[in-house]
Design a protein around this motif. Structure first.
Motif, short mmCIF file in Angstrom:
data_model
loop_
_atom_site.label_atom_id
_atom_site.label_comp_id
_atom_site.label_asym_id
_atom_site.label_seq_id
_atom_site.Cartn_x
_atom_site.Cartn_y
_atom_site.Cartn_z
N ILE B 3 0.84 -1.20 0.00
CA ILE B 3 0.00 0.00 0.00
C ILE B 3 0.87 1.23 0.00
N GLU B 4 1.90 1.23 0.83
CA GLU B 4 2.70 2.45 0.96
C GLU B 4 3.49 2.72 -0.30
N GLY B 6 2.43 1.96 -3.33
CA GLY B 6 1.45 2.50 -4.29
C GLY B 6 1.15 3.96 -4.01
N LEU B 7 1.04 4.31 -2.72
CA LEU B 7 0.74 5.70 -2.39
C LEU B 7 1.93 6.60 -2.70
N LEU B 10 1.62 7.41 -6.19
CA LEU B 10 0.55 8.39 -6.39
C LEU B 10 1.05 9.80 -6.16
N ARG B 11 1.85 9.95 -5.11
CA ARG B 11 2.32 11.30 -4.77
C ARG B 11 3.25 11.85 -5.83
N MET B 13 3.45 10.86 -9.17
CA MET B 13 3.01 10.86 -10.57
C MET B 13 1.93 11.88 -10.80
N GLN B 14 1.46 11.91 -12.03
CA GLN B 14 0.48 12.91 -12.41
C GLN B 14 -0.86 12.63 -11.79
N ARG B 15 -1.72 13.63 -11.91
CA ARG B 15 -3.06 13.51 -11.34
C ARG B 15 -3.84 12.43 -12.06
N VAL B 16 -4.66 11.68 -11.32
CA VAL B 16 -5.48 10.64 -11.91
C VAL B 16 -6.71 11.28 -12.52
#
Lengths: 293, 293
Positions: B3-4, B6-7, B10-11, B13-16
């Motif tokens: 999980i960490e 993946g998060l 997320l921080r 990379m570009q906006r989803v």
């Protein structure tokens, strides 16, 4: 201005002082100028809004986010808010987000294409020309499939619906992942209420520009009756939408760049999602449902 | 932690957005063959052919190899010689002759109780728990040569001569069951402690083995000790020797294990730390009730 809630949460996790209601009057006045310590500065003091977290997670402590205001243009933080890790720190399953978005698109879809069969065509069953004698091909009716303007054999028949219901676990999981995605990409802002001082749309627009709150914002409140000022402001700007909690969905959250929640909306969302995450199939072990719909 | 990580992505990379979501994987040809869509079904279920004329042969028949109307599977008779091979338990043999030899060559200390880990440390046996091997069994080759008193713990004994040979010299024999999880801990004890897992508790034997391990004739570890004493007397009378006095030997000789215990001197639930030379014991009530039940 771009504050990363996760890094601050990491710093604060080392100090173990944030789980209860506390009013920091001595430790945080270092940032303000040392004038009149006797008079209570109620609005400017950062508060910690206490939120009782139900079903506490075994492994992860609660996350933190800033509490902001829309009442003034200047970006001042009112305090910190606890967030539940089961909702705001799940694994970022983008494929579940895709499934939710697809479901939202296709469950309403109805395909109205209709090609009438042979018996619904006009009653020209007569032979166009006799079987033999003429040099042409032999035909039985004027509207056969090989003719121009004839019927189609196995074409679409009538309105077809693409309705299906995605399983409840996937829908709940989709909402939780959308919220985590927004939080960890700095697109979630929690606000005490949606009260604005003026109804001028320029006020909101300049506020959003100053704080780098993207071109499209989704404001979520508790009920569907919103204050007048914000209604007027969002109606006149392109990209700002108001939404009550019962209308929250994955497509809107991803379509809008930022998400602005009020505290009352946060409480309601967490209550409903936690109830859905911790409920079972059998009626015997069901925890009691929340009171409001 | 997945999980960490993946998060973290997320921080960074570009906006989803709606255009960034991952499409589902393409369906393979194999899947498409097994799940035909509407158009292929229509071509299959056309008006001609063996499907529509009910001319298909019954299931299991290969038209080239068909002899009569029966499929090959029914023509070949069943010969259940090895029925139950997949579930049968295997025990590697150890004879009294090898035991005596090991004691004479001083590879085994007869003053201490002889256990499965002691025998595995000689590296003469390779027990593989995933091949349904459940330990060692005693054979009676060398019963005349055997002449040392030992406290032996073995997993299976099939002949009375072997038990008589041990008890004639004044030894003690017990048969003990170990389930595969505890077996893998016993075979290579050092490796198991290096893994850093708490000592498992031994399960009860399966249904077809309970009769064996509660039988005093086989000296099972779940049998009544009074009945075992009777059986020892009976064997002595049958084979014509006198049972020597048990009180002459040291208390180390009479050590026996708890039915849940695997290692001598260590209780289940304890964590052994080889690096710091410490042992960690659980304090909570629920662990104690579980491991000592």
């Amino acid at each position: 201005m771009m504050i990363k809630s996760s890094s601050i949460a990491k710093i604060l996790r080392h100090c173990s002082v944030f789980r209860s209601i506390q009013r920091f009057e001595s430790s945080t006045t270092t940032s303000f100028p040392p004038e009149s310590p006797a008079s209570p500065i109620t609005q400017q003091l950062p508060l910690i809004v206490s939120r009782q977290i139900e079903y506490p997670h075994i492994r992860y402590p609660p996350l933190q986010a800033w509490l902001e205001t829309l009442g003034q243009k200047r970006d001042e933080k009112l305090g910190l808010v606890d967030l539940h890790p089961s909702i705001w720190q799940t694994s970022p399953r983008l494929d579940i987000l895709y499934e939710n978005v697809e479901w939202q698109k296709t469950y309403k879809k109805i395909d109205w294409a209709y090609t009438p069969p042979h018996h619904e065509y006009p009653n020209m069953r007569t032979k166009p020309w006799p079987q033999k004698g003429t040099g042409r091909a032999r035909h039985k009716s004027r509207f056969g499939p090989q003719w121009k303007g004839g019927y189609k054999v196995n074409g679409p028949k009538g309105p077809t619906s693409f309705f299906y219901v995605l399983p409840k676990e996937k829908r709940v999981e989709g909402l939780c992942t959308a919220l985590t995605v927004k939080l960890h990409q700095n697109d979630v802002h929690i606000v005490d209420s949606l009260d604005l001082p003026t109804h001028q749309p320029t006020y909101l627009q300049e506020l959003a520009e100053d704080r780098f709150w993207g071109p499209s914002i989704l404001f979520v409140d508790d009920t569907d009756i919103m204050p007048h000022n914000i209604m007027f402001a969002t109606a006149k700007t392109e990209g700002f939408t108001l939404m009550p909690v019962y209308g929250l969905n994955v497509h809107s959250m991803i379509k809008h760049t930022t998400l602005v929640l009020t505290i009352r909306a946060l409480n309601k969302i967490e209550k409903k999602l936690l109830h859905a995450l911790h409920s079972y199939d059998t009626q015997k072990d069901q925890p009691p449902a929340p009171d409001e719909p | 932690m997945p999980i960490e990580r993946g998060l973290q992505y997320l921080r960074q990379m570009q906006r989803v957005t709606l255009k960034n979501l991952p499409m589902p994987l393409e369906k393979t040809d194999k899947w498409k063959r097994e799940h035909p869509d509407e158009n292929t079904m229509k071509t299959i279920m056309s008006k001609k052919g063996p499907i529509s004329r009910s001319g298909l042969p019954p299931y299991g028949i290969d038209p080239i190899q068909a002899e009569g109307r029966l499929p090959w599977i029914l023509t070949v008779p069943k010969e259940p010689y090895y029925e139950g091979v997949e579930e049968a338990r295997q025990y590697l043999p150890i004879s009294l002759r090898t035991l005596q030899r090991l004691i004479d060559l001083r590879r085994i200390n007869p003053a201490r109780p002889i256990d499965l880990p002691v025998l595995c440390n000689t590296k003469l046996f390779s027990i593989q728990p995933d091949q349904r091997q459940f330990g060692l069994q005693l054979t009676d080759e060398g019963a005349d040569l055997f002449s040392t008193p030992i406290n032996l713990e073995i997993q299976w004994v099939s002949s009375e001569v072997a038990t008589a040979a041990i008890e004639r010299c004044g030894g003690i024999l017990t048969t003990r069951y170990f389930d595969p999880v505890s077996l893998s801990a016993l075979i290579d004890a050092k490796k198991f402690f290096e893994r850093g897992e708490p000592i498992p508790r031994c399960d009860t034997p399966p249904l077809n083995a309970i009769e064996y391990y509660t039988d005093p004739k086989q000296r099972g570890y779940l049998a009544n000790p009074d009945l075992i004493r009777e059986e020892r007397q009976r064997l002595a009378q049958k084979y014509g020797y006198k049972l020597p006095d048990a009180s002459k030997f040291s208390p180390m000789f009479h050590l026996r294990k708890d039915p849940r215990q695997i290692f001598f001197g260590l209780a289940p639930g304890w964590l052994v730390n080889l690096k710091d030379q410490t042992i960690l014991k659980p304090k909570d009530n629920k662990f104690e009730t579980f491991y000592h039940s």
